[in-house]
Enzyme design. Structure first.
Site, PDB file in Angstrom:
ATOM      1  N   ASP A 130       0.899  -1.116  -0.014  1.00  0.00           N
ATOM      2  CA  ASP A 130       0.084  -0.015   0.129  1.00  0.00           C
ATOM      3  C   ASP A 130       1.026   1.313  -0.141  1.00  0.00           C
ATOM      4  OD1 ASP A 130      -2.369  -1.408   0.187  1.00  0.00           O
ATOM      5  OD2 ASP A 130      -2.591  -1.257   2.355  1.00  0.00           O
ATOM      6  N   ASP A 140      -7.009  -1.660  -4.300  1.00  0.00           N
ATOM      7  CA  ASP A 140      -7.845  -1.325  -3.414  1.00  0.00           C
ATOM      8  C   ASP A 140      -9.132  -0.462  -4.009  1.00  0.00           C
ATOM      9  OD1 ASP A 140      -6.904  -2.838  -1.279  1.00  0.00           O
ATOM     10  OD2 ASP A 140      -5.672  -1.311  -0.735  1.00  0.00           O
TER      11      ASP A 140
END
Length: 162
Positions: free
Chosen positions: A122, A139
Site C-alpha cells: 500500500d 484497493d
C-alpha cells in the site's frame, strides 16, 4: 458452462488490465522510486506516497500476521475472484461487467502481493484529508467495483425480478 458473453470478455479484459496496472505501479513504487527506503514522500497538497506492507484485509482490517492467515487470505481472494469470474461470463449489463472486472482485478492484484511478499503493498496516502488508510490501485478498483455493483443492483433491470 457455455459460451462467454461479449460483456464477460470485457470484464475479463478489464480485470487483466487492473492486475497489470496495479502490479506495474507497485513495481515502480518498490524498485524504481524505492519507496521502502524513503518511507513517506509528500507529492502534492494532502497526497503523499507512504510505504505500508498491509498484512490485513482491505484498509488493514483483520490483520493476518501468521503464515496461515496470509495463505488463507490469498486463497479467499482467489476464490472470490473465481466466483465473480463465473458470474461475469454471462454478464448482460455493461455496469455489471465493469463492476465485476474491477473487483476481480483488484482481488487478484492483492492476492499476488500476499503470495509474493506476505502482505499487500500500500502506498497511496491521503491521511491529511482525515482519511486514515493507506491503499493501492487494487484497493481502489475493488472499492469502486463494489460501489458500482451496488448501484447496478439498485438500478438494474427490474422486469427480471421474480
Amino acid at each position: 458452462m457455455g459460451r462467454i458473453s461479449r460483456l464477460g470478455w470485457a470484464a475479463y479484459g478489464l480485470a487483466a488490465s487492473i492486475v497489470a496496472v496495479d502490479q506495474a505501479v507497485k513495481f515502480w513504487v518498490l524498485y524504481v522510486f524505492d519507496l521502502p527506503a524513503r518511507l513517506s514522500v509528500p507529492v502534492a497538497g494532502p497526497f503523499s506516497l507512504t510505504m505500508v506492507m498491509n498484512k490485513g484485509v482491505s484498509f488493514g482490517l483483520l490483520r493476518a500476521d501468521q503464515d496461515l492467515g496470509r495463505w488463507a487470505l490469498s486463497a479467499f481472494s482467489l476464490v472470490v475472484a473465481a466466483a465473480l469470474a463465473v458470474w461475469a461470463r454471462n454478464a448482460e449489463r455493461r455496469l455489471t461487467a465493469v463492476s465485476l472486472g474491477l473487483i476481480i482485478g483488484g482481488a487478484i492484484g492483492n492476492a499476488i502481493d500476499r503470495i509474493r511478499f506476505g502482505a499487500v503493498v500500500d502506498f497511496l496516502d491521503f491521511s491529511r484529508l482525515m482519511f486514515p488508510w493507506v491503499f493501492n490501485v487494487a484497493d481502489s478498483a475493488i472499492t469502486v467495483g463494489v460501489v458500482l455493483l451496488l448501484l447496478d443492483s439498485l438500478t438494474g433491470d427490474k422486469s427480471r425480478a421474480g
